[in-house]
Design an enzyme around this catalytic site. Structure first.
Site, PDB file in Angstrom:
ATOM      1  N   ASP A   1     -10.873   1.905  -3.086  1.00 44.84           N
ATOM      2  CA  ASP A   1     -11.359   1.614  -1.732  1.00 44.84           C
ATOM      3  C   ASP A   1     -12.883   1.594  -1.690  1.00 44.84           C
ATOM      4  O   ASP A   1     -13.468   1.251  -0.668  1.00 44.84           O
ATOM      5  CB  ASP A   1     -10.839   2.655  -0.738  1.00 44.84           C
ATOM      6  CG  ASP A   1      -9.464   2.271  -0.214  1.00 44.84           C
ATOM      7  OD1 ASP A   1      -8.954   1.200  -0.609  1.00 44.84           O
ATOM      8  OD2 ASP A   1      -8.900   3.040   0.587  1.00 44.84           O
TER       9      ASP A   1
ATOM     10  N   ASP B   1       0.820  -1.211   0.000  1.00 44.48           N
ATOM     11  CA  ASP B   1       0.000   0.000   0.000  1.00 44.48           C
ATOM     12  C   ASP B   1       0.857   1.265   0.000  1.00 44.48           C
ATOM     13  O   ASP B   1       2.056   1.221   0.319  1.00 44.48           O
ATOM     14  CB  ASP B   1      -0.917  -0.029   1.239  1.00 44.48           C
ATOM     15  CG  ASP B   1      -2.255   0.651   0.990  1.00 44.48           C
ATOM     16  OD1 ASP B   1      -2.350   1.464   0.059  1.00 44.48           O
ATOM     17  OD2 ASP B   1      -3.205   0.369   1.742  1.00 44.48           O
TER      18      ASP B   1
HETATM   19  C1  GLA Z   1      -5.809   1.762   2.217  1.00 47.14           C
HETATM   20  C2  GLA Z   1      -6.189   0.583   1.355  1.00 47.14           C
HETATM   21  C3  GLA Z   1      -7.250  -0.224   2.043  1.00 47.14           C
HETATM   22  C4  GLA Z   1      -6.724  -0.702   3.376  1.00 47.14           C
HETATM   23  C5  GLA Z   1      -6.269   0.487   4.208  1.00 47.14           C
HETATM   24  C6  GLA Z   1      -5.557   0.052   5.453  1.00 47.14           C
HETATM   25  O1  GLA Z   1      -6.847   2.675   2.329  1.00 47.14           O
HETATM   26  O2  GLA Z   1      -6.588   1.009   0.097  1.00 47.14           O
HETATM   27  O3  GLA Z   1      -7.633  -1.317   1.243  1.00 47.14           O
HETATM   28  O4  GLA Z   1      -5.661  -1.589   3.154  1.00 47.14           O
HETATM   29  O5  GLA Z   1      -5.380   1.322   3.480  1.00 47.14           O
HETATM   30  O6  GLA Z   1      -5.116   1.107   6.210  1.00 47.14           O
END
Ligand code: GLA
Length: 795
Positions: A556, A483
């Site tokens: 997300d 990420d």
């Molecule tokens: C980001 C990712 C999510 C999740 C969060 C965790 O927003 O896109 O899928 O992994 O971080 O903090």
């Protein structure tokens, strides 16, 4: 071996299976672009005469290139690349400033080489060819006064109708350095002004909204300045004629193999010719090149189709699958996963995770992914990024202990990391505050309470490689979600500070080069791990990341009604195996929308697929349905992931989506139709099949789904012997034992008939009656169809 690049005197022609691209060296040694479009046949330099632009006298109020060529004004030529200062005042391809401050350049043709094969870039990822070696044209140009060489590289991927381009600047001075202020990757000068530009813009949780602009004069810029390729503006763009549809008409498409700030400008200048340039964003960019050194621009990808957007997408898809994605998972079955994020966020311990894993195993899921929250003191997003050791309160047996238990349940184990970041509240920051992108004496603007580590610093790059090697070796880890959750601000590197005032303008590009070093090394050290890119969803969804990681978390926002549009739009430039999609809870966590479970599946299945919800809280009926979904996905997984993906024209409405994926051997296809909002008395829908073999016979069936009586509210009383009040306990009770039928569609016919005639689906519910021949197709409804070849024995 076929030669896809030909040189006839001063004329150069690059051919793919269905397209031709050509240019020539002019008398003045400039490169005049001649043609890019449907394949044409030219067998000599003379036969290309008609393609040259004819100029006798330059127009008033233009700059003559020189007095020996009174007909030549560069402003009115179509060029393979351009620079400022010699008459062309349009968007330039290159700007280089010498130590004397001069930024006018005049690169003239020196030589060209046609070879096979492709050397790796030194600093960036690029396309590759496993087969006989891609055809390569290198054109070398020289600005003799400034002693600067410009190299243009063309690579021809015949099979996918893709041509890639990149450029290099070589400082041929013996002692002077130069400063590259702009070096684009491609430039295309078209001879018309009636194109529609399509870009894909958005924001966090709202990636890939499609926007169209008619650029008939002036300039339109699609770019990012987030430090990443960005959810604000994906680097993939298209240029089409106004009447182009999914299956008819002309379209060019462009992408960039780069993960940082990018720039795509489309300019329609005074002479009604259209210029496209794509490359690194020149905003706050500069790169100093010492004598003898080289600067590489990223590789740009171009394709052209005369048969509409679907064929253009097929070119891009095949190119990405064949020439971008690498490693073990290129064509492998991607595992069906359960991700812990929306199931429990930061609030978990080992036993809670194991319960979720057990429930996942029971429905047929293959991989358990532990998302954020497993390290340092990470109970929220305010601390611990940088401290890559287990939180032993949550995981008393460490990652290894947890992974072993998950493995014992029969699931693989995967993990989330965010290695490019640090929280000020972390052990790493306390030891190395100078390792992050921020000025030591100035206030810093935070994003998600975190700062970006300075990947232009080799020490930081080595630290991340070693820290992640330790984590990835600490347990039986089969998958990693990588990420990157904030965008750049306060561009400042402490490591670059000693290199002078302008060195900070190198930071954004050096960061990306540092990132690629890390990805290259870790994917080399861990070839068996399936890596998934992520940047707060799709904030870094590009071909640079896909050169290392075969898949990326698309957004997300897990709401199926948003996702159907997002996946539809990703599919213009990227194959479905590259974007991941999960079935999540309802009401959806981002939109609070309720959508049927089958719709959530029907959308997510056309991607690299998984679940992200608390299965432990689901009813038996829901879990039974999920089991069935997983069986379907497993049965058709190769088609979902790697089949040819077709979109349908939506006639200016965002309400109805149809997709079909067809296996390469054309024996199997899966289709999907989805309606956002229903209108009463619109009961007709047709599903026109695509991509089948004309003469083969196919059986078309649907997934029959019984309907809950609750969906009919108090209308159920028209059929029920007893009165059932809507939303009552009695309704709930009856719904456990009685359901309404679902429609059945079974048709056998030939590929040509299905494709030309279209399947007239059963009538959708339209307010006047319901039985087993009526299709329940209300708000957020969708249907899945299976198409299998039927071998019919002749008597
Ligand atoms: C980001 C990712 C999510 C999740 C969060 C965790 O927003 O896109 O899928 O992994 O971080 O903090």
């Amino acid at each position: 071996m076929k030669d896809m690049i030909k040189q006839y005197g001063n004329y150069f022609q690059l051919d793919t299976s269905n397209t031709t691209y050509s240019f020539r060296v002019t008398q003045t040694k400039h490169l005049e672009h001649l043609y890019y479009g449907e394949k044409i046949k030219i067998d000599s330099e003379d036969e290309a005469d008609f393609l040259y632009e004819k100029h006798e006298f330059a127009a008033g109020n233009t700059v003559l290139y020189n007095n020996d060529n009174v007909n030549l004004t560069l402003e009115d030529e179509r060029l393979e690349f351009s620079s400022y200062g010699k008459g062309d005042i349009r968007e330039p391809f290159v700007i280089v400033t010498g130590e004397d401050g001069l930024f006018t350049s005049d690169f003239l043709f020196k030589e060209a080489k046609i070879t096979k094969g492709k050397e790796k870039f030194k600093t960036l990822p690029g396309s590759y060819d496993m087969a006989e070696g891609v055809d390569h044209l290198e054109v070398i140009l020289l600005d003799d006064n400034a002693k600067i060489e410009l190299q243009l590289h063309y690579f021809v991927y015949e099979d996918t109708d893709v041509i890639t381009r990149s450029a290099k600047i070589v400082n041929r001075n013996e002692d002077k350095s130069i400063c590259v202020e702009r070096l684009m990757s491609t430039q295309l000068d078209l001879d018309a002004d009636d194109y529609v530009l399509t870009t894909f813009n958005g924001a966090w949780a709202r990636e890939m909204e499609k926007h169209e602009f008619k650029v008939t004069a002036g300039k339109h810029v699609n770019s990012s300045y987030t430090g990443t390729s960005s959810s604000r503006a994906n680097p993939f763009i298209m240029l089409s004629k106004e009447n182009t549809t999914e299956d008819f008409g002309e379209v060019y498409a462009f992408n960039l193999i780069y993960s940082g700030n990018h720039y795509e400008a489309v300019e329609c200048a005074s002479n009604h010719k259209l210029r496209v340039v794509t490359g690194i964003n020149p905003t706050n960019f500069m790169f100093k090149i010492a004598a003898g050194e080289v600067f590489e621009a990223p590789e740009a990808v171009m394709t052209y189709s005369a048969k509409g957007f679907n064929e253009m997408s097929h070119n891009m898809h095949e190119f990405v699958r064949e020439h971008i994605t690498r490693g073990k998972y290129k064509y492998a079955n991607r595992p069906i996963l359960i991700n812990s994020w929306e199931a429990s966020y930061f609030d978990f311990n080992e036993s809670k995770l194991l319960k979720l894993a057990k429930a996942a195993k029971d429905v047929g899921i293959e991989l358990f992914v532990l998302d954020d929250g497993w390290f340092g003191k990470r109970d929220n997003d305010k601390c611990s990024l940088g401290d890559w050791f287990e939180n032993t309160q949550k995981l008393p047996n460490g990652l290894e202990g947890l992974a072993n238990k998950i493995n014992a349940l029969g699931l693989d184990f995967g993990l989330w990391v965010e290695p490019e970041m640090v929280n000020v509240d972390s052990e790493l920051y306390r030891i190395h505050p100078e390792w992050c992108v921020s000025h030591p004496d100035k206030p810093h603007s935070e994003g998600r309470n975190q700062r970006i580590l300075d990947l232009s610093n080799d020490e930081v790059v080595s630290y991340i490689i070693e820290a992640m090697t330790k984590v990835f070796s600490s347990a039986n880890i089969k998958y990693v979600k990588w990420d990157m959750n904030r965008i750049f601000s306060d561009y400042y590197s402490n490591a670059l500070a000693q290199r002078g005032v302008f060195a900070q303008k190198e930071l954004s590009h050096r960061y990306v080069m540092g990132l690629y070093k890390i990805m290259e090394e870790l994917t080399r050290r861990f070839p068996d791990i399936l890596f998934e890119g992520c940047s707060a969803g799709g904030n870094r969804f590009d071909l640079g990341i896909l050169s290392y990681f075969p898949q990326i978390w698309a957004s997300d926002d897990t709401d199926a009604i948003y996702r159907v549009g997002a996946q539809n739009n990703y599919s213009y430039g990227y194959p479905q195996s590259c974007y991941t999609a999960h079935v999540s809870a309802c009401p959806n966590h981002q939109t609070l929308r309720e959508t049927p479970l089958d719709t959530r599946f029907n959308v997510a299945a056309f991607a690299s697929f998984g679940y992200e919800c608390n299965l432990c809280d689901m009813s038996k009926e829901e879990l039974d349905e999920i089991k069935e979904q997983i069986e379907i996905y497993k049965k058709y997984r190769q088609v979902f992931l790697y089949g040819d993906f077709y979109r349908y024209d939506r006639k200016n409405t965002d309400n109805l989506y149809q997709w079909i994926v067809v296996s390469k051997d054309k024996t199997t296809a899966v289709g999907m139709i989805l309606q956002k909002l229903v209108n009463a008395n619109t009961t007709f829908n047709m599903f026109k099949l695509k991509g089948l073999e004309n003469d083969r016979k196919y059986l078309f069936t649907n997934r029959v789904i019984k309907q809950n009586i609750k969906n009919f509210g108090d209308l159920i009383n028209t059929q029920s012997p007893i009165h059932i009040k809507n939303k009552s306990f009695l309704q709930h009770l009856v719904s456990k034992f009685v359901s309404m039928p679902g429609e059945t569609e079974v048709y056998l016919s030939s590929g040509s008939a299905f494709m030309k005639g279209g399947v007239k689906l059963t009538q959708a519910y339209g307010a006047t009656g319901y039985n087993d021949k009526v299709r329940y197709f209300q708000d957020f409804s969708s249907k899945m169809y299976f198409i299998e070849e039927k071998i019919i024995e002749e008597n």
